[in-house]
Design an enzyme around this catalytic site. Sequence first.
Site, PDB file in Angstrom:
ATOM      1  CG  HIS A 379      31.636  37.404  44.444  1.00  0.00           C
ATOM      2  ND1 HIS A 379      30.994  38.616  44.594  1.00  0.00           N
ATOM      3  CD2 HIS A 379      30.716  36.457  44.694  1.00  0.00           C
ATOM      4  CE1 HIS A 379      29.733  38.393  44.945  1.00  0.00           C
ATOM      5  NE2 HIS A 379      29.543  37.094  45.016  1.00  0.00           N
ATOM      6  CE  LYS A 572      40.456  49.813  47.277  1.00  0.00           C
ATOM      7  NZ  LYS A 572      39.285  49.571  46.462  1.00  0.00           N
ATOM      8  NE  ARG A 573      41.350  41.593  54.299  1.00  0.00           N
ATOM      9  CZ  ARG A 573      41.201  40.451  54.962  1.00  0.00           C
ATOM     10  NH1 ARG A 573      40.032  40.132  55.450  1.00  0.00           N
ATOM     11  NH2 ARG A 573      42.210  39.635  55.192  1.00  0.00           N
ATOM     12  CE  LYS A 578      41.169  43.985  47.572  1.00  0.00           C
ATOM     13  NZ  LYS A 578      39.863  44.308  46.963  1.00  0.00           N
ATOM     14  CB  THR A 683      31.083  47.348  46.836  1.00  0.00           C
ATOM     15  OG1 THR A 683      31.937  46.648  47.732  1.00  0.00           O
ATOM     16  CG2 THR A 683      30.342  46.368  45.957  1.00  0.00           C
ATOM     17  CE  LYS A 687      30.013  49.928  50.550  1.00  0.00           C
ATOM     18  NZ  LYS A 687      30.824  48.899  51.217  1.00  0.00           N
TER      19      LYS A 687
HETATM   20  C1  NBG Z   1      35.228  40.268  45.881  1.00  0.00           C
HETATM   21  C2  NBG Z   1      35.908  41.049  44.774  1.00  0.00           C
HETATM   22  C3  NBG Z   1      35.429  42.493  44.741  1.00  0.00           C
HETATM   23  C4  NBG Z   1      33.911  42.526  44.673  1.00  0.00           C
HETATM   24  C5  NBG Z   1      33.339  41.712  45.810  1.00  0.00           C
HETATM   25  C6  NBG Z   1      31.833  41.656  45.764  1.00  0.00           C
HETATM   26  C7  NBG Z   1      35.845  38.051  46.723  1.00  0.00           C
HETATM   27  C8  NBG Z   1      36.128  36.634  46.382  1.00  0.00           C
HETATM   28  N1  NBG Z   1      35.572  38.875  45.721  1.00  0.00           N
HETATM   29  O1  NBG Z   1      35.953  43.140  43.615  1.00  0.00           O
HETATM   30  O2  NBG Z   1      37.293  41.003  44.958  1.00  0.00           O
HETATM   31  O3  NBG Z   1      33.440  43.838  44.737  1.00  0.00           O
HETATM   32  O4  NBG Z   1      33.816  40.380  45.751  1.00  0.00           O
HETATM   33  O5  NBG Z   1      31.385  41.190  44.541  1.00  0.00           O
HETATM   34  O6  NBG Z   1      35.879  38.395  47.879  1.00  0.00           O
END
Ligand code: NBG
Length: 841
Positions: A379, A572-573, A578, A683, A687
């Site tokens: 991920h 988002k985080r 980002k 993701t 949405k």
């Molecule tokens: C996160 C990514 C996102 C991705 C999500 C789900 C981790 C390690 N990765 O871009 O930063 O959408 O995983 O796949 O949290």
Amino acid sequence: MANANGKSATGFPEKISEKANPEANEATEIAGNIIYHAKYSPHFSPLKFGPEQALYATAESLRDRLIQLWNETYLHFNKVDPKQTYYLSMEYLQGRALTNAIGNLDLQGPYADALRKLGYELEEIAEQEKDAALGNGGLGRLASCFLDSMATLNLPAWGYGLRYRHGLFKQLITKKGQEEVAEDWLEKFSPWEIVRHDVVFPVRFFGNVQINPDGSRKWVGGDVVQALAYDVPIPGYKTKNTISLRLWEAKARAEDLDLFQFNEGEYELAAQLHSRAQQICTVLYPGDATESGKLLRLKQQFFLCSASLQDIISRFNERSTSEGSRKWSEFPSKVAVQMNDTHPTLAIPELMRLLLDDNGLGWDEAWDVTSRTVAYTNHTVLPEALEKWSQSLMWKLLPRHMEIIEEIDKRFVQTICTTRVDLEDKLSTLSILDNNPQKPVVRMANLCVVSSHTVNGVAQLHSDILKAELFADYVSIWPNKFQNKTNGITPRRWLRFCSPELSDIITKWLKTDKWITDLDLLTGLRQFADNEELQSEWASAKAANKQRLAQYIERVTGVSINPNSLFDIQVKRIHEYKRQLMNILGVIYRFKKLKEMKPEERKKTAPRTVMIGGKAFATYTNAKRIVKLVNDVGDVVNSDPEVNEYLKVVFVPNYNVTVAEMLIPGSELSQHISTAGMEASGTSNMKFALNGCLIIGTLDGANVEIREEIGEENFFLFGATADQVPRLRKEREDGLFKPDPRFEEAKQFAKSGVFGSYDYGPLLDSLEGNTGYGRGDYFLVGYDFASYMDAQAKVDEAYKDRKRWLKMSIMSTAGSGKFSSDRTIAQYAKEIWNIEACPVP
Ligand code: NBG
């Protein structure tokens, strides 16, 4: 009828008779079942039936139904004995469950009526529920969307995770910026989980390896804690299939309490193992700056893997028939284990250990079983997120596993040396163990790649980058191991339930609600994108959602926002890649320009409300500074009488699943502006697009595919592409970067003290200099700023043309079909897990 809050569990309407009734599906019966639970499954004193009591009784009435479906599902799976998938994840961001359960069971109307009979609105009761926030961000929410799709597609599957008592922290915004407080979803209890007192497994830590006379090995000694299963039902949408999210809790046994010591007054010492066990499931991602923090995280990971695999193996063995026990070689045709990122990597050596030491298999046989069973999803490509565990810590906590990992590594290295001499000089990066004497570590991603039958990325671009860069040499060894599975989201929670108004319009125009489980049908909206009637219905649904959002913002922040302004959201985080910093610098620039304008000029601008939300990891200093900056900018802008009609800036506190369900339907523009190549997928972009929100974004992660699907004319694109990034960083290092004047102007203005006395120097310095991660503008905010501002200007233009904007909005929704997690999960099922639907008849 008495006022709602004046009711008590002994004073319900007389016409409704209390009655336990798991099959209730008509309003009066449901109300009777709710009353039954209020009285006979009491958790509160009987004198009050307020909204909170009503929530628990309502949830329990639903739980009856879910238990029934659950039992039918277990029974059916047991009878058919299909291959099953076990999804191992350290994170699940389930959010609230009530609305989702009622919706998936298709009981929305009857439940609303039943509660009305008891004096409540369903929405009011749903509002009482706390989020299950057992996750951090996209990775955890993805796991939850996947469970919803697995159940909906009738797949035989399980989720496995940990039952964190406090999950992810709650974010408070104070004058100091972000403050963290422990999250309280289990402070009372969760009505959804069911403890399975018969599902308990011992999990060992520390100890040593004993060598038996026959040469076999056994892990002994150390601490042994118990893993106890708590199951959460996951109902599929309009299907009987209801699967489980099994969350493990760590416990010590009664006999682990040293009564002698206790009676001597040594209370802490006497209960040592109890308190060590308790630490395991206290929080998600405890700080890992200290040795003890690292140890605790490693314990958590192993705890999940060991408990889950023992459970999986015992289920496999239960099926041993009169003809004798099952052959281990059949294991991979009954079990698929999916590792959600590297956090559950220890599943590999743990499965090996269980097979070798507890079940007497030889190495080759155990390896064959293991490597045909496990698959790994990557991920992230961020170096700091690729887990590496210190070898000494691993030897201490998991001595037998380290022996096994050494053996896996040794055999891998041997294979390379005999079959791929050309790669020998790459072994220093390809091997699992990094034996650098300064800091010997185990590279978890390498262990995953070497041991898994399949490795996948989460969007096409990300999977391509994995193959071309991070895992390139492995690709040359195993060209068929690597796949892409573009992420997805569940259309139930993320459209049907969070925006019923828009959903009804879609259903009306498509003349079917089948899109809820067949999201590609949304393309049917394209033919109506110019239709004025649809546009006006669309606009009024959006307006209602914006109104609801505006009320929410006022309630939680005290800031009143103009519902006719453009709602621009980035949630988002908080992370430098980002680039929330780019967003806020853009806002600062906009503010400065508005200040410089004459009143008549200002009147010609398109009013905007910029909302930014997200949590910063507690020890991530720059992320916390960004939160502070956004809040400070908001304070100044929102109280500026010249400008605040045209611009408002809001930091949305404590972003979580429930807040997302409020924000996304009310959004018109959302920002997905990471440095190209750094966001694996994203993701929330899916949405937002699904909800008819337009995206301003870079060619990163799933943005690329979203733009392809909805059409480039409906996407505000800007920024460098992933393949340009290395060259741009190099140019920066070489001192060749020439910043856009707007970028300099925004930075200077931010530093000028207009936004308060906090010292933003250290944060803004990250954009200066020529080199270094965290310095020298590694994330290319400076380079991309110019094209970002140009794209923002296009947004302003487009928003002034209402018809055009509405058309783009409809086209966004219409093109979002690909991003259903039903599609993603169907692909995993077919192309990785090799499992098939097993619908309960
Ligand atoms: C996160 C990514 C996102 C991705 C999500 C789900 C981790 C390690 N990765 O871009 O930063 O959408 O995983 O796949 O949290």
